[in-house]
Scaffold this motif. Sequence first.
Motif, PDB file in Angstrom:
ATOM      1  N   LEU A   1      23.079  -5.424 -11.466  1.00  0.00           N
ATOM      2  CA  LEU A   1      23.213  -4.612 -12.673  1.00  0.00           C
ATOM      3  C   LEU A   1      22.196  -3.475 -12.687  1.00  0.00           C
ATOM      4  O   LEU A   1      22.498  -2.363 -13.136  1.00  0.00           O
ATOM      5  CB  LEU A   1      23.052  -5.497 -13.910  1.00  0.00           C
ATOM      6  CG  LEU A   1      23.239  -4.790 -15.245  1.00  0.00           C
ATOM      7  CD1 LEU A   1      24.684  -4.333 -15.417  1.00  0.00           C
ATOM      8  CD2 LEU A   1      22.837  -5.697 -16.402  1.00  0.00           C
TER       9      LEU A   1
ATOM     10  N   ILE B   1      31.110  -1.614 -16.981  1.00  0.00           N
ATOM     11  CA  ILE B   1      30.256  -2.745 -16.594  1.00  0.00           C
ATOM     12  C   ILE B   1      29.039  -2.821 -17.517  1.00  0.00           C
ATOM     13  O   ILE B   1      28.656  -3.895 -18.003  1.00  0.00           O
ATOM     14  CB  ILE B   1      29.817  -2.621 -15.121  1.00  0.00           C
ATOM     15  CG1 ILE B   1      31.012  -2.826 -14.184  1.00  0.00           C
ATOM     16  CG2 ILE B   1      28.711  -3.627 -14.800  1.00  0.00           C
ATOM     17  CD1 ILE B   1      30.734  -2.445 -12.740  1.00  0.00           C
ATOM     18  N   ASP B   2      28.437  -1.661 -17.780  1.00  0.00           N
ATOM     19  CA  ASP B   2      27.243  -1.618 -18.620  1.00  0.00           C
ATOM     20  C   ASP B   2      27.573  -2.049 -20.050  1.00  0.00           C
ATOM     21  O   ASP B   2      26.816  -2.817 -20.665  1.00  0.00           O
ATOM     22  CB  ASP B   2      26.676  -0.195 -18.619  1.00  0.00           C
ATOM     23  CG  ASP B   2      25.304  -0.121 -19.262  1.00  0.00           C
ATOM     24  OD1 ASP B   2      24.449  -0.975 -18.959  1.00  0.00           O
ATOM     25  OD2 ASP B   2      25.085   0.789 -20.086  1.00  0.00           O
TER      26      ASP B   2
ATOM     27  N   GLU C   1      30.155  -3.984 -21.036  1.00  0.00           N
ATOM     28  CA  GLU C   1      30.508  -5.400 -21.044  1.00  0.00           C
ATOM     29  C   GLU C   1      29.264  -6.275 -20.963  1.00  0.00           C
ATOM     30  O   GLU C   1      29.190  -7.328 -21.604  1.00  0.00           O
ATOM     31  CB  GLU C   1      31.457  -5.713 -19.882  1.00  0.00           C
ATOM     32  CG  GLU C   1      32.863  -5.180 -20.058  1.00  0.00           C
ATOM     33  CD  GLU C   1      33.564  -5.816 -21.254  1.00  0.00           C
ATOM     34  OE1 GLU C   1      33.354  -7.019 -21.501  1.00  0.00           O
ATOM     35  OE2 GLU C   1      34.305  -5.096 -21.953  1.00  0.00           O
ATOM     36  N   TRP C   2      28.293  -5.841 -20.177  1.00  0.00           N
ATOM     37  CA  TRP C   2      27.052  -6.608 -20.077  1.00  0.00           C
ATOM     38  C   TRP C   2      26.327  -6.624 -21.428  1.00  0.00           C
ATOM     39  O   TRP C   2      25.827  -7.668 -21.867  1.00  0.00           O
ATOM     40  CB  TRP C   2      26.144  -6.017 -19.005  1.00  0.00           C
ATOM     41  CG  TRP C   2      24.836  -6.743 -18.880  1.00  0.00           C
ATOM     42  CD1 TRP C   2      23.628  -6.368 -19.370  1.00  0.00           C
ATOM     43  CD2 TRP C   2      24.618  -8.016 -18.257  1.00  0.00           C
ATOM     44  NE1 TRP C   2      22.669  -7.300 -19.087  1.00  0.00           N
ATOM     45  CE2 TRP C   2      23.247  -8.332 -18.400  1.00  0.00           C
ATOM     46  CE3 TRP C   2      25.445  -8.906 -17.580  1.00  0.00           C
ATOM     47  CZ2 TRP C   2      22.687  -9.491 -17.896  1.00  0.00           C
ATOM     48  CZ3 TRP C   2      24.889 -10.075 -17.074  1.00  0.00           C
ATOM     49  CH2 TRP C   2      23.523 -10.356 -17.240  1.00  0.00           C
TER      50      TRP C   2
END
Length: 306
Positions: free
Chosen positions: A3, A70-71, A73-74
């Motif tokens: 990440l 992605i960022d 969702e994290w």
Amino acid sequence: MRLENVKAFLAVAETGSFQKAAKQRSVTQSTISRQIQNLEDSLGTPLFHRSSTAKLTVAGDCFLAHARRIDREWAVAMEEISDLMGGQQTELCVAGIQSVCAYQLPPVLQRFCKEFPQIQLRLTALGSDRALKVLRDGLVDMAIVQNNRLLTSTAEMVIDVLYEEPIQVLMSADHPLTQFEIIPWSQLARYSQVVFKDGYGMQRLVQEQFRLQGESLHAALELNTLEAFRGIVRQGDLITLLPQSALQEFDADDSLAVRPTEEPVIAREVALVTTQDRLEIPPIARFRALVHQMIATPQMVERLSA
């Protein structure tokens, strides 16, 4: 893919500079360069043109939307986990055997709902085998069941035995067996019985005791509700063996009679079963504590705290 590498990519894409991205991320420029290189190695293609400004390549531009997703969702995952561990879950699901749902649990449910009005409490009455299956499948947070060590002996399970109770005979008030104050097993075997359906721990418990006594259990009818047992038994010669907690309201019914069996008296253990990871969640841990406080017998509480 790490990440931190994705976040480094987004910082460079936003600022157009490795140096500015390093400042934004509070790391050295060499760290940002290494993180971008690791990401490019994972994807197998350059993501930036290295010039006076860091411009996205075609692959970098393609990856940008994915990196943002992605960022996001994290961030959502972190927030939901934080809420969960902080006791902010929206519901708590419990499966329990019928007698516990009807008689022992209502005070616990009322107390829990007062303490956690924001949580939707869901209670489902199931046989022990089914209740343990939905617990293992993650459909409920805990199960209150007839203890069966063959089904609860996995490492992740936490088992609290709450109380032990005898099994007694329920029959119509004019049944021939009412002549006995304590009913011999040989006499029980003379009459057909109403039993719980397959998958209920009570059926196995009763069948096993008849086998140990060298007698045959004549099962004429299978049911799965206490009211159905009461309705059928009061009509004639059929009898049934039920746990003491399930019989407590039947004592006031003049059409029914309850008698103990001779030694050995069958007893069942009632246990709360959950998993260790669920007990890290405050509302689940609190529900367990209320069950200990309001249902478990003093002897079992002492055993649990030992």
